[in-house]
Each structure stands twice: as C-alpha cells, then as structure tokens.
Design a protein around this motif. Structure first.
Motif, PDB file in Angstrom:
ATOM      1  N   ARG A  53      19.071  31.962 -10.503  1.00 60.09           N
ATOM      2  CA  ARG A  53      20.303  32.251  -9.760  1.00 60.09           C
ATOM      3  C   ARG A  53      20.585  33.740  -9.719  1.00 60.09           C
ATOM      4  O   ARG A  53      21.060  34.268  -8.700  1.00 60.09           O
ATOM      5  CB  ARG A  53      21.477  31.522 -10.404  1.00 60.09           C
ATOM      6  N   SER A  78      20.961  35.811  -6.352  1.00 63.44           N
ATOM      7  CA  SER A  78      22.224  36.506  -6.081  1.00 63.44           C
ATOM      8  C   SER A  78      21.983  37.982  -5.781  1.00 63.44           C
ATOM      9  O   SER A  78      22.610  38.559  -4.887  1.00 63.44           O
ATOM     10  CB  SER A  78      23.162  36.368  -7.278  1.00 63.44           C
ATOM     11  N   ARG A 130      24.161  21.094  -3.535  1.00 66.62           N
ATOM     12  CA  ARG A 130      24.206  22.153  -4.545  1.00 66.62           C
ATOM     13  C   ARG A 130      23.077  23.155  -4.380  1.00 66.62           C
ATOM     14  O   ARG A 130      23.293  24.372  -4.472  1.00 66.62           O
ATOM     15  CB  ARG A 130      24.151  21.539  -5.948  1.00 66.62           C
ATOM     16  N   ASP A 131      21.849  22.685  -4.132  1.00 63.99           N
ATOM     17  CA  ASP A 131      20.713  23.601  -4.023  1.00 63.99           C
ATOM     18  C   ASP A 131      20.824  24.495  -2.791  1.00 63.99           C
ATOM     19  O   ASP A 131      20.338  25.629  -2.797  1.00 63.99           O
ATOM     20  CB  ASP A 131      19.402  22.821  -3.991  1.00 63.99           C
ATOM     21  N   ARG A 151      23.740  25.574  -1.621  1.00 57.73           N
ATOM     22  CA  ARG A 151      24.763  26.545  -1.996  1.00 57.73           C
ATOM     23  C   ARG A 151      24.210  27.605  -2.938  1.00 57.73           C
ATOM     24  O   ARG A 151      24.567  28.779  -2.853  1.00 57.73           O
ATOM     25  CB  ARG A 151      25.946  25.830  -2.661  1.00 57.73           C
ATOM     26  N   GLU A 152      23.342  27.178  -3.852  1.00 55.14           N
ATOM     27  CA  GLU A 152      22.822  28.105  -4.848  1.00 55.14           C
ATOM     28  C   GLU A 152      21.592  28.867  -4.369  1.00 55.14           C
ATOM     29  O   GLU A 152      21.076  29.721  -5.094  1.00 55.14           O
ATOM     30  CB  GLU A 152      22.499  27.335  -6.131  1.00 55.14           C
ATOM     31  N   CYS A 174      18.569  27.662  -3.786  1.00 55.44           N
ATOM     32  CA  CYS A 174      17.281  27.156  -4.284  1.00 55.44           C
ATOM     33  C   CYS A 174      16.414  26.646  -3.140  1.00 55.44           C
ATOM     34  O   CYS A 174      15.181  26.621  -3.257  1.00 55.44           O
ATOM     35  CB  CYS A 174      17.506  26.038  -5.295  1.00 55.44           C
TER      36      CYS A 174
END
Length: 304
Positions: free
Chosen positions: A70, A74, A138-139, A141-142, A144
């Motif tokens: 992450r 980021s 989730r992936d 959003r993150e 991945c």
C-alpha cells in the motif's frame, strides 16, 4: 491543523523496500544518521517499530509487511498526481503492467483476443489476470488491481463501471444426449447437474427456477470453473449449466462437434457483464486506452 509530514511517505517506502536503514539512506541520498532519525519519527507517527533487529540484520514487523504494498502504491499515486497530465500516449514505447481481476470463464473466452489486440499496438503492456477470491471493491480502492470484470453489481458509490455485454445461462450436454433434442422442466430435472462454483455454493438462478417450479435437481458434481463443467458433460450424461458467452467464445468449446447446447425451459435473469475501476484512474491515459480497447473488442465479439 496538525497534518502529517508527507515527506515521511517517501522515507517509509524506501525503508520497507530496502529492509534496512543503510539501504534506505543510500536510496534517498541521505546519511545513515539522518535516516535513523527519520525512522524514529516514523515509529512515533505509525505507533509501530517498523524495522527491528534480528541477529545481524533488520527485519520488518508484521505491520510493516502489511503496509509495504500500500505504501508503494500510495507513493506512486502521489507522484502521478504531482506530474503534468499525460496528453500524448506513445503506445509503441509504453511500458506498463495492468492487473485485471476476472473469473476463469472470461479469461478463457476472451483473454487471447484481448492480449493479442493489446500487444499489436502496445507490445510493452503486460496483462496480469488474477482470480476472484471474493466479491469486494476493496482491492480497487487500494490499488491492488486496475480493472475488475464481472457481473454488474453495486461496488460502492465511487467505483466507475461500463457495461460490456449481456449474458444468460444455457444448458450444455454431449452430442447425442436426449436433452440435445427436446428439453422440458421434468427432463432437465431428471438428469444429474454439474455446478460450477469456486466456493461450493449450490444455489443460483437455475436452482431457484427449478425449486419454484416444484422440482429438485440432482447435483452430481461441484467444480471450480464453467469450462471444467463442460469438459465433464462432454464425456457423460450430466448437464452443465454455463453462461452462453462461454459456449460461443471459448476457443476449445465453440464449434465443438462433440457438444450441444439448449435454451433453458424457463426464464432466468439476464446478466450484465461490466468492467469496474477506481476514479483515480479516470484520467490515466494508458488505463483509459485499455478500457476503451477492451470495451470495443468484447462488445464486438458478443454482438454476434
């Protein structure tokens, strides 16, 4: 406002990538003592030791391992945000990796077409297809994964989507099977069925329609992929219930003289297959090109 020092993100990425103060200092062009002081600040900020001594070397803590990817993503997003917007996309020279989360059926039916079309114009692009362990945004959003392809559903208010094609379930049996000629509800329920489910789930639109009509189907086997269900049906009297797109576009299934398909003797809801992405990639030129190319190719295939 007591905002965190975002310069620490750069140091955190270097420390997690190198796994040592000396390596991170060399990577950032700092002295070892300056890097040690920065690690101290990061420990206070995160509330975790991040790097701890194990014998003669340093190792990451469990928390540091958990945030390493992450942190890298980021930082990449922050750098992209602070760079000029890309206006001209040089596909011939573009070097990029995209992660697409799909089910096995989509990869088997359309993966070869998509990879070939992308490589023709952008040979430096690599497409990595990964499985769907769960239905979650989730992936996306993150960061991945770059694209998710699957049946249209609510992925949250911020997730972007674009419909690719409409699909429905059909029956597939071996050539010469009694159901290849005529299908009634009672006949369909009389034969054993192969259920394709990664999680071993036995329900679904076909199951619900049979139950609503007062029939109980005999489930002879559960397999993890639709193509496996078809392979078993080809060499047995069992019935595979699969998406129509798989039967029409899978290179090892379409036009197979050993197989026959039939429309189900009841209506099931149509499925809309779509591509999903996070809005931070809306204006990414390469990602935008991939979305457009994928939509053109898959829509064209499924019009026939």
């Amino acid at each position: 406002m007591n905002e965190p020092d975002l310069n620490l993100l750069l140091a955190l990425d270097a420390l997690l990538a190198e796994g040592s103060v000396i390596g991170a200092a060399r990577r950032l062009g700092l002295s070892e003592s300056a890097m040690s002081r920065t690690l101290g600040r990061l420990r206070i900020t995160t509330g975790d030791a991040l790097l701890v001594r194990a014998g003669r070397k340093m190792v990451l803590t469990p928390y540091a391992e958990a945030i390493r990817q992450r942190t890298q993503q980021s930082l990449a997003e922050a750098r992209a945000l602070l760079q000029p917007a890309e206006t001209v996309l040089d596909l011939a020279r573009l070097e990029r990796q995209f992660v697409l989360r799909t089910n096995e059926g989509f990869v088997e039916a359309f993966g070869g077409i998509l990879i070939g079309a992308v490589a023709q114009l952008a040979p430096g692009i690599r497409l990595d297809f990964v499985a769907k362990p769960e239905k979650s945004s989730r992936d996306l959003r993150e960061g991945c994964i770059d694209l998710e392809i699957g049946v249209l559903r609510n992925m949250g208010p911020e997730i972007r989507m674009q419909a690719l094609f409409r699909d429905r379930f059909i029956g597939v049996v071996r050539q010469g099977h009694p159901l290849a000629q005529q299908v009634t509800l009672s006949q369909l329920a009389a034969f054993g069925h192969i259920v394709a489910s990664r999680r071993g789930e036995l329900g679904g639109p076909v199951h619900d329609a049979l139950v609503a009509a007062g029939y109980t189907r005999q489930i002879a086997a559960v397999v993890p992929a639709f193509s496996a269900a078809v392979a078993i049906a080809q060499h047995s009297d069992l019935v595979a219930l699969v998406p129509r797109s798989l039967f029409l576009h899978h290179p090892l299934i379409k036009n197979n003289p050993a197989l026959a398909s039939f429309a189900l003797p009841f209506s099931t809801p149509e499925m809309t297959v779509a591509q999903f992405w996070h809005p931070r990639l809306d204006n990414d030129a390469a990602h935008r090109w991939l979305r457009r190319r994928l939509h053109e190719l898959i829509s064209a295939c499924c019009e026939t």
